[in-house]
Write an enzyme that holds these catalytic residues in place. Structure first.
Site, PDB file in Angstrom:
ATOM      1  N   PRO A 106       0.784  -1.229   0.000  1.00  0.00           N
ATOM      2  CA  PRO A 106       0.000   0.000   0.000  1.00  0.00           C
ATOM      3  C   PRO A 106       0.820   1.286   0.000  1.00  0.00           C
ATOM      4  O   PRO A 106       1.866   1.371   0.648  1.00  0.00           O
ATOM      5  CB  PRO A 106      -0.821  -0.105   1.298  1.00  0.00           C
ATOM      6  N   ASN A 107       0.305   2.228  -0.746  1.00  0.00           N
ATOM      7  CA  ASN A 107       0.827   3.601  -0.859  1.00  0.00           C
ATOM      8  C   ASN A 107       2.120   3.716  -1.668  1.00  0.00           C
ATOM      9  O   ASN A 107       2.577   4.818  -1.947  1.00  0.00           O
ATOM     10  CB  ASN A 107       1.025   4.233   0.536  1.00  0.00           C
ATOM     11  N   ARG A 147      12.851   5.150  12.508  1.00  0.00           N
ATOM     12  CA  ARG A 147      11.636   5.962  12.396  1.00  0.00           C
ATOM     13  C   ARG A 147      10.739   5.747  13.627  1.00  0.00           C
ATOM     14  O   ARG A 147      11.243   5.452  14.701  1.00  0.00           O
ATOM     15  CB  ARG A 147      10.933   5.618  11.071  1.00  0.00           C
ATOM     16  N   ALA A 161       3.085  -0.561   5.031  1.00  0.00           N
ATOM     17  CA  ALA A 161       2.697  -0.549   6.452  1.00  0.00           C
ATOM     18  C   ALA A 161       2.183  -1.905   6.940  1.00  0.00           C
ATOM     19  O   ALA A 161       2.207  -2.172   8.142  1.00  0.00           O
ATOM     20  CB  ALA A 161       1.640   0.531   6.686  1.00  0.00           C
ATOM     21  N   GLU A 181      12.347  -9.410   2.255  1.00  0.00           N
ATOM     22  CA  GLU A 181      11.598  -8.189   2.589  1.00  0.00           C
ATOM     23  C   GLU A 181      12.486  -6.980   2.326  1.00  0.00           C
ATOM     24  O   GLU A 181      13.678  -7.005   2.621  1.00  0.00           O
ATOM     25  CB  GLU A 181      11.201  -8.246   4.072  1.00  0.00           C
ATOM     26  N   HIS A 221      12.572  -2.484   2.325  1.00  0.00           N
ATOM     27  CA  HIS A 221      11.978  -1.173   2.601  1.00  0.00           C
ATOM     28  C   HIS A 221      12.912  -0.097   2.085  1.00  0.00           C
ATOM     29  O   HIS A 221      14.135  -0.195   2.272  1.00  0.00           O
ATOM     30  CB  HIS A 221      11.758  -0.974   4.101  1.00  0.00           C
ATOM     31  N   ASN A 249       7.972  -5.649  -0.672  1.00  0.00           N
ATOM     32  CA  ASN A 249       7.857  -4.464   0.182  1.00  0.00           C
ATOM     33  C   ASN A 249       6.393  -4.378   0.620  1.00  0.00           C
ATOM     34  O   ASN A 249       5.550  -3.892  -0.124  1.00  0.00           O
ATOM     35  CB  ASN A 249       8.266  -3.192  -0.570  1.00  0.00           C
ATOM     36  N   ARG A 270       4.746  10.951  -2.678  1.00  0.00           N
ATOM     37  CA  ARG A 270       4.575  10.642  -1.259  1.00  0.00           C
ATOM     38  C   ARG A 270       5.849  10.948  -0.457  1.00  0.00           C
ATOM     39  O   ARG A 270       6.901  10.350  -0.701  1.00  0.00           O
ATOM     40  CB  ARG A 270       4.272   9.149  -1.167  1.00  0.00           C
ATOM     41  N   TYR A 281      11.061   9.017   1.111  1.00  0.00           N
ATOM     42  CA  TYR A 281      11.089   7.941   0.108  1.00  0.00           C
ATOM     43  C   TYR A 281      11.768   8.320  -1.209  1.00  0.00           C
ATOM     44  O   TYR A 281      11.889   7.470  -2.097  1.00  0.00           O
ATOM     45  CB  TYR A 281       9.657   7.468  -0.168  1.00  0.00           C
TER      46      TYR A 281
END
Ligand code: DQA
Length: 142
Positions: free
Chosen positions: A9-10, A106, A76, A97, A99, A73, A17, A22
């Protein structure tokens, strides 16, 4: 090898964004960039993105027998989706995985990945380079 890159998502809004977090590349920019790296030339790499948990689960299931490895990825969902964790654990395909941001530097909730230990590893904080490092780690593992 046939590699599936799944973005959650996103991530369709990369470029717009939170560019300070990012970067300014769109997801398509990252896809094109990776495709042009020499390490990618001997592989068939398919990219998909979805904002929907169930769709991501279906894509993981549908990859059985079609792909040799998965770069994932989960966005969230990383931090709380036991359903995605179970989906990764359910398929006999090595998954890594990734990111873009350093989730360990963060907010506190991002430090937890409920998916990581069902993967062969986790790469974070390298921006788009992380996708290349994930490809190298995954193909080396396979
Ligand atoms: C992300 C990190 C997640 O915490 C966040 O929710 C994302 C993007 C990353 O690539 O840095 O959507 O997965």
């Amino acid at each position: 090898m046939k590699i599936l890159v799944i973005n959650g998502p996103n991530l369709n809004l990369l470029g717009i964004r939170e560019p300070d977090v990012y970067g300014t590349d769109t997801l398509e920019d990252i896809e094109n960039w990776l495709d042009n790296q020499s390490e990618a030339s001997s592989h068939e790499i398919n990219w998909i993105q979805s904002n929907h948990e169930g769709e991501l689960i279906d894509q993981l299931h549908n990859s059985i027998g079609k792909f040799d490895g998965i770069i994932f990825n989960p966005g969230a969902y990383t931090h709380y989706s036991y359903a995605l964790r179970d989906a990764v654990a359910s398929i006999p395909i090595p998954t890594i995985e990734i990111h873009l941001s350093d989730i360990n530097q963060r907010e506190g909730f991002r430090k937890i990945s409920v998916i990581k230990d069902k993967c062969i590893g986790q790469i974070c904080g390298l921006g788009k380079l992380g996708y290349l490092e994930a490809l190298k780690a995954l193909t080396n593992y396979i």
